[in-house]
Design a protein around this motif. Structure first.
Motif, PDB file in Angstrom:
ATOM      1  N   ALA A   1      -1.086   1.968 -30.396  1.00 36.10           N
ATOM      2  CA  ALA A   1      -2.247   2.183 -29.534  1.00 36.10           C
ATOM      3  C   ALA A   1      -3.551   2.070 -30.332  1.00 36.10           C
ATOM      4  CB  ALA A   1      -2.161   3.558 -28.875  1.00 36.10           C
ATOM      5  N   LEU A   2      -3.554   2.615 -31.550  1.00 41.89           N
ATOM      6  CA  LEU A   2      -4.776   2.545 -32.361  1.00 41.89           C
ATOM      7  C   LEU A   2      -5.078   1.112 -32.791  1.00 41.89           C
ATOM      8  CD1 LEU A   2      -4.624   5.733 -34.625  1.00 41.89           C
ATOM      9  CD2 LEU A   2      -6.296   5.195 -32.844  1.00 41.89           C
ATOM     10  N   LEU A   3      -4.043   0.416 -33.238  1.00 49.62           N
ATOM     11  CA  LEU A   3      -4.277  -0.970 -33.676  1.00 49.62           C
ATOM     12  C   LEU A   3      -4.684  -1.845 -32.491  1.00 49.62           C
ATOM     13  CD1 LEU A   3      -1.454  -1.495 -36.302  1.00 49.62           C
ATOM     14  CD2 LEU A   3      -3.914  -1.526 -36.704  1.00 49.62           C
ATOM     15  N   GLY A   4      -4.035  -1.646 -31.365  1.00 45.42           N
ATOM     16  CA  GLY A   4      -4.412  -2.395 -30.164  1.00 45.42           C
ATOM     17  C   GLY A   4      -5.845  -2.092 -29.766  1.00 45.42           C
ATOM     18  N   ALA A   5      -6.226  -0.811 -29.891  1.00 39.88           N
ATOM     19  CA  ALA A   5      -7.589  -0.409 -29.540  1.00 39.88           C
ATOM     20  C   ALA A   5      -8.615  -1.071 -30.465  1.00 39.88           C
ATOM     21  CB  ALA A   5      -7.714   1.109 -29.618  1.00 39.88           C
ATOM     22  N   VAL A   6      -8.291  -1.105 -31.755  1.00 37.50           N
ATOM     23  CA  VAL A   6      -9.209  -1.742 -32.712  1.00 37.50           C
ATOM     24  C   VAL A   6      -9.424  -3.210 -32.339  1.00 37.50           C
ATOM     25  CG1 VAL A   6      -9.502  -2.468 -35.114  1.00 37.50           C
ATOM     26  CG2 VAL A   6      -8.641  -0.191 -34.607  1.00 37.50           C
ATOM     27  N   LEU A   7      -8.328  -3.883 -32.030  1.00 34.43           N
ATOM     28  CA  LEU A   7      -8.424  -5.311 -31.697  1.00 34.43           C
ATOM     29  C   LEU A   7      -9.203  -5.525 -30.401  1.00 34.43           C
ATOM     30  CD1 LEU A   7      -4.830  -6.449 -32.665  1.00 34.43           C
ATOM     31  CD2 LEU A   7      -6.948  -7.280 -33.661  1.00 34.43           C
ATOM     32  N   LEU A   8      -8.889  -4.753 -29.386  1.00 35.50           N
ATOM     33  CA  LEU A   8      -9.585  -4.946 -28.108  1.00 35.50           C
ATOM     34  C   LEU A   8     -11.048  -4.517 -28.200  1.00 35.50           C
ATOM     35  CD1 LEU A   8      -6.900  -3.861 -25.459  1.00 35.50           C
ATOM     36  CD2 LEU A   8      -7.627  -6.166 -26.077  1.00 35.50           C
ATOM     37  N   TRP A   9     -11.325  -3.472 -28.971  1.00 35.67           N
ATOM     38  CA  TRP A   9     -12.718  -3.047 -29.153  1.00 35.67           C
ATOM     39  C   TRP A   9     -13.547  -4.170 -29.783  1.00 35.67           C
ATOM     40  CZ3 TRP A   9     -16.456  -0.154 -27.615  1.00 35.67           C
ATOM     41  CH2 TRP A   9     -17.613  -0.047 -28.397  1.00 35.67           C
TER      42      TRP A   9
ATOM     43  N   VAL B   1      -9.372  -0.730 -19.194  1.00 33.90           N
ATOM     44  CA  VAL B   1      -8.637  -1.614 -20.106  1.00 33.90           C
ATOM     45  C   VAL B   1      -7.911  -0.796 -21.174  1.00 33.90           C
ATOM     46  CG1 VAL B   1      -8.885  -3.389 -21.892  1.00 33.90           C
ATOM     47  CG2 VAL B   1     -10.146  -3.597 -19.744  1.00 33.90           C
ATOM     48  N   PHE B   2      -8.630   0.106 -21.820  1.00 29.86           N
ATOM     49  CA  PHE B   2      -8.000   0.857 -22.915  1.00 29.86           C
ATOM     50  C   PHE B   2      -6.903   1.792 -22.392  1.00 29.86           C
ATOM     51  CE2 PHE B   2     -12.011  -0.485 -24.898  1.00 29.86           C
ATOM     52  CZ  PHE B   2     -11.484  -1.112 -26.016  1.00 29.86           C
ATOM     53  N   GLN B   3      -7.131   2.371 -21.225  1.00 25.98           N
ATOM     54  CA  GLN B   3      -6.076   3.201 -20.649  1.00 25.98           C
ATOM     55  C   GLN B   3      -4.885   2.322 -20.261  1.00 25.98           C
ATOM     56  OE1 GLN B   3      -6.193   6.576 -20.634  1.00 25.98           O
ATOM     57  NE2 GLN B   3      -4.026   6.376 -20.081  1.00 25.98           N
ATOM     58  N   GLY B   4      -5.204   1.147 -19.705  1.00 18.60           N
ATOM     59  CA  GLY B   4      -4.136   0.218 -19.315  1.00 18.60           C
ATOM     60  C   GLY B   4      -3.329  -0.230 -20.512  1.00 18.60           C
ATOM     61  N   MET B   5      -4.030  -0.481 -21.627  1.00 23.37           N
ATOM     62  CA  MET B   5      -3.325  -0.897 -22.841  1.00 23.37           C
ATOM     63  C   MET B   5      -2.338   0.192 -23.289  1.00 23.37           C
ATOM     64  SD  MET B   5      -4.810  -1.226 -26.654  1.00 23.37           S
ATOM     65  CE  MET B   5      -4.866   0.560 -26.652  1.00 23.37           C
ATOM     66  N   ARG B   6      -2.787   1.428 -23.259  1.00 20.02           N
ATOM     67  CA  ARG B   6      -1.882   2.514 -23.665  1.00 20.02           C
ATOM     68  C   ARG B   6      -0.698   2.617 -22.703  1.00 20.02           C
ATOM     69  NH1 ARG B   6      -6.832   4.735 -25.567  1.00 20.02           N
ATOM     70  NH2 ARG B   6      -7.412   5.400 -23.481  1.00 20.02           N
ATOM     71  N   ASP B   7      -0.959   2.413 -21.425  1.00 13.92           N
ATOM     72  CA  ASP B   7       0.138   2.431 -20.438  1.00 13.92           C
ATOM     73  C   ASP B   7       1.170   1.347 -20.764  1.00 13.92           C
ATOM     74  OD1 ASP B   7      -1.222   4.425 -19.186  1.00 13.92           O
ATOM     75  OD2 ASP B   7      -1.967   3.185 -17.518  1.00 13.92           O
ATOM     76  N   VAL B   8       0.675   0.141 -21.029  1.00 16.48           N
ATOM     77  CA  VAL B   8       1.585  -0.989 -21.280  1.00 16.48           C
ATOM     78  C   VAL B   8       2.379  -0.762 -22.569  1.00 16.48           C
ATOM     79  CG1 VAL B   8       1.663  -3.457 -21.851  1.00 16.48           C
ATOM     80  CG2 VAL B   8       0.219  -2.649 -19.973  1.00 16.48           C
ATOM     81  N   LEU B   9       1.677  -0.318 -23.611  1.00 14.64           N
ATOM     82  CA  LEU B   9       2.384  -0.064 -24.877  1.00 14.64           C
ATOM     83  C   LEU B   9       3.390   1.074 -24.735  1.00 14.64           C
ATOM     84  CD1 LEU B   9      -0.520  -0.443 -27.482  1.00 14.64           C
ATOM     85  CD2 LEU B   9       1.413  -1.992 -27.133  1.00 14.64           C
TER      86      LEU B   9
END
Lengths: 273, 251
Positions: A68-76, A219-227
């Protein structure tokens, strides 16, 4: 000397003018290796810092948080770069005292902004490709793990970044060069409330209400949901897309008003001094 | 004082027609009921001391500043409503403008050629480079050029679209006498050959005398006199344009 030109209001002329802005910025990028360095440098620093944090967390056996953190860094970075690159294109016209030259061409405001946006897209794609590769090589995190949801996630963040950039440009037009700090910092106003690195539920309840009016939050909440193994939250994506439309409309409205104000008050002329 | 003479080109088509333009910035009246025309093939000068309202007038004619009142028609079209069509046929150069320093000259000119919707940008850039004698500069970065060379590149930019109306704000301010002389010859030649109109401001009175068919003299935001250099000298009862300028500036 002979010159043949497309009729000024034709689609071909419009494409040629937008292409002119894009080619100019691409040429500037090619001629300035420091800027290429910058595209890679800051995202890489951020990725490395957060990457080591996640290595530490991984030792505590919390693999979901790591992803989640790495995905967040990339999407941010998508949001951050989309905003900054468009602002930079405009500011470079001010810094080189070229803004008046641009405004006395047949280029319309929409074409000018479109050119900046198209150019920023190329830089964002390049930047994300570099970061995605590094995340995979250094930490074994593949951004493609997010799957097909990556497409709407990226689209929402790109459009939000452009809207924020247009709003920041409007502030510079309204308040002058002194306001250029807004161009760098506006996107960071949204970082704490968009739940980039933590769920919105950790925010105070009043701020949570505000957070859901920010497209990036979905988006960020959705990313955490998907992961976390859930299906793509299309309802969230629809809400984010609708909010994006509102943000873009507001930003374009602000740009139109401030440009008109700048012309009325003679502020545009002062950018040439 | 308001001594305005009739237009010098009564039979020619007006490329530019500005009627009763006015602009205030807070308590300051920058431009006060300025009316002027520039006819096809005419080189008109806009003269006056610092703060007379010349640049504000030019910027209104280019759509950079919105007039508080008055009307601007270029090629018979209202500038406000037909901005893209009008600006496609107009160009501008000023000594105070810059160009993106990191770009090579050919890249700058190529980008502007595209902004004017030209079909063959590379061909036009080559032609205008030959005209301005900047061929050897094409592969140099703008930031590496002298101020005189940058002025020539700005002028090349201003000729890319073969403008029917060319507006120049102190076009030769950064040039040495030789380069300035050559540029003046070139601009006069271009105006005569292309048949377009030109409106220039300058603090070089000899330049204005030599280039301009008609001169609009501004002071305190108003056009106080219009005529040829000789007519203005007669009107103010002095020997030449330089003395007209000094007389107005010191009043």
């Amino acid at each position: 000397m002979t010159t043949t030109a497309f009729p000024p209001l034709s689609a071909a002329a419009r494409r040629r003018r937008i292409g002119g802005v894009v080619r100019r910025d691409l040429a500037a990028l090619r001629r300035s290796p420091i800027r290429i360095f910058e595209i890679v440098f800051w995202p890489t620093v951020e990725l490395v810092v957060w990457g080591f944090v996640t290595v530490y967390l991984r030792a505590g056996d919390v693999p979901f948080i790591v992803s989640a953190l790495l995905g967040a860094v990339l999407l941010w970075q998508i949001l951050h770069r989309a905003s900054n690159e468009v602002s930079m294109g405009f500011l470079e016209d001010i810094w080189s005292r070229n803004l008046l030259n641009m405004h006395v061409t047949p280029l319309t405001a929409a074409e000018y902004l479109s050119g900046l946006v198209v150019f920023s897209l190329t830089k964002v794609v390049f930047s994300v490709a570099v970061m995605g590769t590094l995340a995979y090589v250094l930490y074994g995190f593949g951004i493609l793990t997010v799957g097909v949801a990556l497409v709407p996630f990226m689209a929402v963040l790109l459009v939000l970044g452009w809207a924020l950039a247009i709003a920041a440009i409007s502030c510079v037009l309204r308040f002058g060069e002194g306001a250029q700090v807004i161009a760098w910092s506006l996107v960071f106003v949204f970082q704490p409330i968009a739940g980039v690195f933590y769920p919105v539920s950790v925010l105070p309840s009043g701020l949570q209400v505000v957070a859901w009016f920010v497209p990036a939050t979905h988006v960020f909440q959705g990313m955490r949901d998907v992961l976390g193994g859930a299906a793509i939250p299309w309802d969230r994506m629809a809400a984010a897309a609708a909010l994006d439309v509102v943000y873009v409309a507001l930003a374009l409205g602000l740009y139109t008003v401030t440009l008109r104000h700048a012309r009325a008050k003679g502020r545009l002329s002062r950018f040439g001094e | 004082m308001r001594r305005v003479r009739a237009p010098a080109h009564p039979g020619r088509v007006a490329i530019l027609q500005a009627d009763l333009l006015a602009k205030r910035f807070g308590p300051v009246t920058a431009v006060d009921e300025v009316s002027l025309t520039v006819a096809e093939g005419e080189i008109a000068g806009l003269l006056g001391p610092n703060g007379a309202g010349k640049s504000t007038t030019l910027h209104m004619l280019l759509g950079l500043v919105t007039p508080d009142s008055g009307r601007i028609r270029i090629f018979g079209l209202d500038l406000e409503r037909h901005r893209t069509e009008v600006l496609n046929q107009v160009n501008f150069s000023a000594s105070y403008l810059g160009l993106p320093g990191v770009l090579q000259v050919r890249e700058v000119l190529d980008a502007f050629a595209r902004l004017y919707g030209l079909r063959r940008p590379a061909v036009t850039v080559a032609e205008v480079a030959e005209l301005l004698e900047i061929g050897p500069l094409l592969r140099r970065k703008v930031i590496d050029l002298s101020s005189g060379q940058q002025t020539r590149v700005q002028l090349a930019k201003a000729l890319l679209n073969r403008p029917k109306l060319l507006i120049l704000d102190e076009p030769t301010a950064a040039l040495d006498p030789d380069a300035g002389d050559r540029i003046r010859n070139l601009l006069v030649g271009v105006a005569r050959e292309w048949g377009g109109a030109m409106l220039i401001t300058s603090h070089n009175m000899r330049e204005v005398e030599r280039m301009c068919d008609r001169i609009h003299f501004m002071s305190g935001g108003r056009i106080i006199a219009t005529g040829t250099a000789a007519e203005l000298a007669d009107l103010f009862d002095v020997a030449d344009l330089e003395e007209v300028f000094l007389k107005v500036a010191r009043q």
